[in-house]
Motif scaffolding. Structure first.
Motif, short mmCIF file in Angstrom:
data_model
loop_
_atom_site.label_atom_id
_atom_site.label_comp_id
_atom_site.label_asym_id
_atom_site.label_seq_id
_atom_site.Cartn_x
_atom_site.Cartn_y
_atom_site.Cartn_z
N SER A 327 0.82 -1.15 -0.09
CA SER A 327 0.14 0.13 -0.14
C SER A 327 0.79 1.21 -0.05
O SER A 327 0.53 2.24 -0.58
CB SER A 327 -0.92 -0.07 1.11
N MET A 328 1.95 1.37 0.76
CA MET A 328 2.73 2.42 0.73
C MET A 328 3.56 2.62 -0.49
O MET A 328 3.74 3.93 -1.04
CB MET A 328 3.90 2.28 1.84
N ILE A 331 0.74 4.09 -3.31
CA ILE A 331 0.62 5.37 -2.95
C ILE A 331 1.51 6.46 -3.45
O ILE A 331 1.33 7.13 -4.34
CB ILE A 331 0.19 5.78 -1.49
N SER A 376 -5.91 5.67 -4.09
CA SER A 376 -4.86 6.04 -2.94
C SER A 376 -5.45 6.16 -1.55
O SER A 376 -4.88 5.82 -0.68
CB SER A 376 -4.18 7.33 -3.38
N GLU A 377 -6.84 6.71 -1.64
CA GLU A 377 -7.27 6.96 -0.33
C GLU A 377 -7.78 5.64 0.50
O GLU A 377 -7.50 5.45 1.67
CB GLU A 377 -8.61 7.79 -0.71
N HIS A 379 -5.51 2.89 0.18
CA HIS A 379 -4.43 2.23 0.44
C HIS A 379 -4.14 3.12 1.78
O HIS A 379 -3.46 2.68 2.71
CB HIS A 379 -3.41 2.46 -0.32
N LYS A 380 -4.42 4.30 1.91
CA LYS A 380 -4.31 5.19 3.39
C LYS A 380 -4.99 4.76 4.32
O LYS A 380 -4.39 4.45 5.55
CB LYS A 380 -4.44 6.68 2.97
#
Length: 400
Positions: A327-328, A331, A376-377, A379-380
């Motif tokens: 995830s990091m 993003i 992206s949201e 994964h955040k």
């Protein structure tokens, strides 16, 4: 982390780099190289793929026994980045989505018979494939629990009804992996199946027009109205559909990052060359402090993305699902790709906005990176959950 490349990997990297430079990049500048959807023309692709096979650079993600290079995920990161220098590059090496992710999941979870029937033709480049999971609202997107496509067991077959959309590659795919609901169980309610293009009971409703250049086969909307799938074409057990999805998407998300890093580096390469030769107000663009800031910041962000991608790759190689690491990386690299291309276009000015360089192609393509395989949201949110659960251990070191 030791970033030293083994002699074998460095040799492969150099050979891939030379092939991209000599055989692939020259085609980008010729408008005749493109198909109607702004990707490489199919007949040219077949020629290049034959040359890749002859050069011994085919399918790095697959085992040598299957005709691939037998690379680890970390080794793939090096080669995929190198292929990604060209907008045509990855597909020439059979290292592009969605085939890439489908091959890896079938290799991991398929039976021997399933691998021979469904996997090997994709590895050999004889067929293309697609992964059918995403649905129109109110169906499943980033949240698979909303899955509305159903598969009902009738004897030794499953009967499928429902709808999917934005299914990459469906327009040319012969082999499909389908995720459908088989029960109302909140954790084990989804199952995974395989079907062939010529089976009755389904259709491609449309090839969805998109802003950017398309993958081969486009992004299609599919309708299922009584598709029958033999139970022998089920992947893993009934109720393991979410597991299949998680196994596939972890590494597939990271291979996106690998390819995008190559594209981001190429964009900055174009900007660097232009800034080094273009004069403005009595000096080269590269000598203007404002341009230096743009280039330096983008270059640093690319390097951060490379480090996060390699960390996630090593975690996957160690047997971890690497959810937060992937995830990091996803993003960082998705946002960096857009930033790098935007920076390059800004520095190149009107030339970058024209079709004299591939930057405008990259710019339209790059915007999807923050959406595909999880916005992206989303994964955040994954990272926030890990932080709340792990506390200080979120940043812990992995020990041997």
């Amino acid at each position: 982390m030791d970033f030293t490349l083994s002699p074998r990997l460095e040799d492969l990297r150099q050979r891939v780099s030379a092939f991209v430079a000599d055989e692939v990049l020259p085609l980008e500048a010729d408008s005749a190289s493109y198909d109607d959807h702004e990707n490489i023309r199919p007949d040219l692709l077949q020629e290049l793929q034959a040359k890749v096979k002859q050069a011994g650079l085919w399918a790095p993600q697959m085992s040598r026994a299957r005709g691939g290079l037998g690379c680890s995920v970390a080794e793939m990161a090096v080669l995929y980045e190198t292929m990604g220098r060209s907008i045509f590059g990855p597909v020439c090496f059979n290292a592009a989505a969605p085939d890439d992710g489908n091959m890896m999941v079938l290799e991991k979870v398929g039976t021997d018979a399933q691998k021979q029937r469904w996997l090997q033709p994709i590895v050999d480049g004889e067929v293309r494939s697609a992964f059918a999971m995403t649905e129109p609202s109110p169906g499943a997107g980033s949240d698979p629990s909303l899955m509305r496509t159903t598969a009902e067991k009738r004897g030794d077959h499953w009967v499928v009804h429902g709808r999917k959309w934005f299914i990459t590659g469906a327009g040319v795919a012969e082999h499909f992996i389908l995720i459908a609901r088989t029960s109302d169980d909140t954790r084990k309610g989804l199952s995974a199946f395989m079907f062939e293009r010529d089976r009755p009971g389904w259709e491609i409703v449309r090839r969805i027009p998109i802003m950017g250049p398309e993958e081969h086969g486009g992004h299609c909307e599919l309708a299922f109205d009584g598709l029958e799938i033999p139970d022998e074409n089920r992947l893993l057990n009934v109720g393991d559909g979410l597991k299949v999805t998680q196994i596939r998407l972890g590494t597939a998300r990271l291979t996106h990052c690998m390819r995008w890093l190559g594209m981001a580096k190429r964009a900055l390469e174009i900007a660097r060359d232009y800034a080094g030769e273009r004069e403005s107000f009595g000096e080269k663009l590269a000598d203007h402090e404002g341009v230096q800031w743009l280039l330096g910041e983008a270059a640093m962000e690319v390097e951060v993305g490379r480090l996060l991608t390699m960390k996630a790759a090593l975690a996957l190689d160690a047997g971890s699902f690497a959810r937060k690491e992937v995830s990091m990386a996803k993003i960082q690299v998705a946002e960096t790709l857009h930033k790098a291309v935007d920076t390059a276009l800004q520095i190149c000015g009107a030339r970058g906005y024209s079709k004299d360089t591939p930057l405008e192609w990259m710019y339209r393509y790059a915007r999807q990176a923050r959406l595909v395989d999880g916005a992206s949201e989303v994964h955040k949110m994954v990272l926030a959950r890990h932080l709340m659960q792990e506390g200080q251990d979120f940043w812990g070191w992995r020990s041997g």
